[in-house]
Design a protein around this motif. Structure first.
Motif, PDB file in Angstrom:
ATOM      1  N   LYS A  36       0.827  -1.210   0.000  1.00 34.86           N
ATOM      2  CA  LYS A  36       0.000   0.000   0.000  1.00 34.86           C
ATOM      3  C   LYS A  36       0.857   1.255   0.000  1.00 34.86           C
ATOM      4  O   LYS A  36       0.533   2.234  -0.687  1.00 34.86           O
ATOM      5  N   VAL A  37       1.949   1.243   0.741  1.00 39.62           N
ATOM      6  CA  VAL A  37       2.859   2.394   0.768  1.00 39.62           C
ATOM      7  C   VAL A  37       3.481   2.600  -0.611  1.00 39.62           C
ATOM      8  O   VAL A  37       3.562   3.730  -1.106  1.00 39.62           O
ATOM      9  N   MET A  39       2.241   1.763  -3.458  1.00 35.99           N
ATOM     10  CA  MET A  39       1.212   2.256  -4.376  1.00 35.99           C
ATOM     11  C   MET A  39       0.951   3.740  -4.136  1.00 35.99           C
ATOM     12  O   MET A  39       0.764   4.501  -5.089  1.00 35.99           O
ATOM     13  N   LYS A  40       0.942   4.176  -2.874  1.00 35.22           N
ATOM     14  CA  LYS A  40       0.721   5.591  -2.574  1.00 35.22           C
ATOM     15  C   LYS A  40       1.847   6.457  -3.127  1.00 35.22           C
ATOM     16  O   LYS A  40       1.610   7.574  -3.578  1.00 35.22           O
ATOM     17  N   GLU A  41       3.071   5.930  -3.065  1.00 35.08           N
ATOM     18  CA  GLU A  41       4.233   6.682  -3.520  1.00 35.08           C
ATOM     19  C   GLU A  41       4.491   6.507  -5.017  1.00 35.08           C
ATOM     20  O   GLU A  41       5.530   6.936  -5.517  1.00 35.08           O
ATOM     21  N   LYS A  42       3.578   5.818  -5.716  1.00 35.71           N
ATOM     22  CA  LYS A  42       3.655   5.614  -7.171  1.00 35.71           C
ATOM     23  C   LYS A  42       4.896   4.831  -7.593  1.00 35.71           C
ATOM     24  O   LYS A  42       5.443   5.053  -8.664  1.00 35.71           O
TER      25      LYS A  42
END
Length: 88
Positions: A36-37, A39-42
């Protein structure tokens, strides 16, 4: 508390198995947080690698009857949808 010898043994076994299952579930939860981290940071490439690791761990947990098959299928599906969407 169990009185019979076989009940005492069953309790010991269930405690050991529960500890092992918790360890596996904690590893899966940790990988999901890292995913998830990422994905948040692309970070799509890192997320893809984590998704593959996570899929393998979850499949093994299904074979050991720690997680249910439909639960794992749902999580893997959502995870891959997110990765594919971010890759575009």
């Amino acid at each position: 508390m169990p009185i019979l010898k076989n009940a005492k043994k069953a309790l010991r076994q269930s405690v050991r198995r529960a500890a092992g299952n918790k360890l596996i579930l904690d590893e899966i939860a940790s990988l999901r947080r890292h995913f998830k981290v990422a994905m948040k940071e692309k970070k799509v490439e890192e997320a893809k690698k984590l998704a593959l690791q996570l899929a393998v761990k979850m499949d093994k947990s299904v074979s050991k009857k720690i997680l249910k098959q439909n639960t794992v299928a749902r999580l893997k599906s959502r995870m891959m949808l997110a990765v594919n969407k971010a890759a575009k």
